[in-house]
Design an enzyme around this catalytic site. Structure first.
Site, PDB file in Angstrom:
ATOM      1  CD  GLU A  21      59.681   1.401 -23.283  1.00  0.00           C
ATOM      2  OE1 GLU A  21      59.230   2.086 -22.621  1.00  0.00           O
ATOM      3  OE2 GLU A  21      59.121  -0.436 -23.673  1.00  0.00           O
ATOM      4  CD1 TRP A  61      51.963   3.796 -13.609  1.00  0.00           C
ATOM      5  CD2 TRP A  61      49.559   4.111 -13.013  1.00  0.00           C
ATOM      6  NE1 TRP A  61      51.429   4.488 -12.714  1.00  0.00           N
ATOM      7  CE2 TRP A  61      50.008   4.961 -12.142  1.00  0.00           C
ATOM      8  CE3 TRP A  61      47.942   4.075 -12.892  1.00  0.00           C
ATOM      9  CZ2 TRP A  61      49.073   5.884 -11.524  1.00  0.00           C
ATOM     10  CZ3 TRP A  61      47.061   4.886 -12.049  1.00  0.00           C
ATOM     11  CH2 TRP A  61      47.511   6.035 -11.723  1.00  0.00           C
ATOM     12  N   GLY A  63      62.399  -2.968 -16.807  1.00  0.00           N
ATOM     13  CA  GLY A  63      62.398  -4.288 -15.859  1.00  0.00           C
ATOM     14  C   GLY A  63      63.552  -4.869 -15.279  1.00  0.00           C
ATOM     15  CD  GLU A  76      56.256  -5.008 -20.676  1.00  0.00           C
ATOM     16  OE1 GLU A  76      54.888  -4.990 -19.989  1.00  0.00           O
ATOM     17  OE2 GLU A  76      56.973  -5.129 -19.822  1.00  0.00           O
ATOM     18  N   GLY A 131      58.085   2.878 -16.641  1.00  0.00           N
ATOM     19  CA  GLY A 131      57.622   1.882 -16.457  1.00  0.00           C
ATOM     20  C   GLY A 131      57.721   1.798 -14.588  1.00  0.00           C
ATOM     21  N   GLY A 132      57.875   0.721 -14.040  1.00  0.00           N
ATOM     22  CA  GLY A 132      58.214   0.657 -12.439  1.00  0.00           C
ATOM     23  C   GLY A 132      57.629   2.317 -11.579  1.00  0.00           C
TER      24      GLY A 132
HETATM   25  P1  13P Z   1      60.496  -0.431 -16.374  1.00  0.00           P
HETATM   26  O1  13P Z   1      60.422   2.174 -16.123  1.00  0.00           O
HETATM   27  O2  13P Z   1      59.880  -1.160 -15.526  1.00  0.00           O
HETATM   28  O3  13P Z   1      62.039  -0.300 -17.076  1.00  0.00           O
HETATM   29  O4  13P Z   1      59.234  -0.253 -17.649  1.00  0.00           O
HETATM   30  C1  13P Z   1      59.957   0.177 -19.304  1.00  0.00           C
HETATM   31  C2  13P Z   1      59.234   0.251 -19.536  1.00  0.00           C
HETATM   32  O5  13P Z   1      58.473  -0.729 -20.411  1.00  0.00           O
HETATM   33  C3  13P Z   1      58.053   1.290 -19.972  1.00  0.00           C
HETATM   34  O6  13P Z   1      56.817   1.115 -21.041  1.00  0.00           O
END
Ligand code: 13P
Length: 248
Positions: free
Chosen positions: A166, A10, A172, A96, A233-234
């Site tokens: 990833e 999240w 994102g 991140e 993520g999203g």
């Molecule tokens: P998104 O699915 O928003 O691209 O993010 C991936 C992520 O960083 C999951 O840890």
């Protein structure tokens, strides 16, 4: 046989009230089956989510933790504090955190050891930047991360580990790695685990793909032989989207 593992990350989204609402809505759609499911939420939502998901089979995870038992580390959270709530998983080394919060392979390695010492299963994130991929260095970059991050972990710990591939350029951005690209790197990660440990362990380790996973591309990604799950993520923020990925 590896069980598919779908985890939501999240990031810094949702208040506790919103998290509890998500759990209620998600549980109306969710039928327990042969897929492991976890939600990795901000620290302040974890206790409420633990309660909301009690007895449902949905696990909870944190997104970071400190490597020390305790100490003068203002603003940090320890493994003990997470274990007390009943946290099952912890994302470690997300790009991140590496990019914005100074996470290094050295701190990632210490955090992996600390998580295992408290029976928290780590979800270790690795992946290359677009620049590194364009330069043809993606395998070297991921290999180097793994060698440093996994240093000193025992065979039994490795068996229980989840590794999430990833690629930073796919996070994102709406730009997903193709199923072939994702599968190839997940296979390469398995080969590296085999080289560092052994074949049995490399067959047991769970390897997820993460980066713009959505209902529309989940099935194709999940059907690839080396991909055991997704770190989402999203699309994990909305129950009606996340359930479609869980039911890939
Ligand atoms: P998104 O699915 O928003 O691209 O993010 C991936 C992520 O960083 C999951 O840890």
């Amino acid at each position: 046989m590896r069980k598919p593992f779908i985890a939501g990350n999240w990031k810094m989204f949702k208040t506790t009230a919103e998290a509890v609402k998500f759990a209620e809505d998600f549980l109306k759609l969710y039928e327990k089956d042969d897929v492991r499911v976890a939600i990795c939420a901000p620290f302040t939502q974890l206790a409420a989510l633990k309660k909301a998901f009690e007895g449902t089979g949905v696990a909870i995870g944190a997104q970071n933790m400190h490597f020390a038992d305790n100490g003068a580390f203002t603003g940090e959270i320890s493994a003990d504090m997470l274990a007390e709530i009943g946290v099952n998983y912890c994302i470690i080394g997300h790009s991140e955190r590496r990019q914005y919060f100074g996470e290094t392979d050295e701190s990632v390695n210490k955090k992996l050891h600390q998580a295992f010492a408290h029976d928290i299963v780590p979800i270790l994130c690795v992946g290359e930047t677009l620049e590194q991929r364009d330069a043809g260095r993606e395998y070297d970059v991921v290999r180097e991360q793994l060698v440093r991050d996994l240093e000193g972990l025992s065979e039994i710990q490795m068996r229980h580990m989840t590794i999430a591939y990833e690629p930073i350029w796919a996070i994102g951005t709406g730009r997903t790695a193709s199923p072939e690209q994702a599968n190839e790197m997940c296979g390469a990660i398995r080969d590296i685990v085999e080289e560092l440990y052994d074949t049995d362990i490399s067959c047991d380790v769970t390897i997820q793909y993460g980066g713009s996973v959505k209902p529309a591309n989940a099935t194709e990604l999940m059907n690839m032989p080396e991909i055991d799950g997704a770190l989402v993520g999203g699309a994990s923020l909305k129950p009606e989207e996340f359930i479609q990925i869980v039911n890939f």
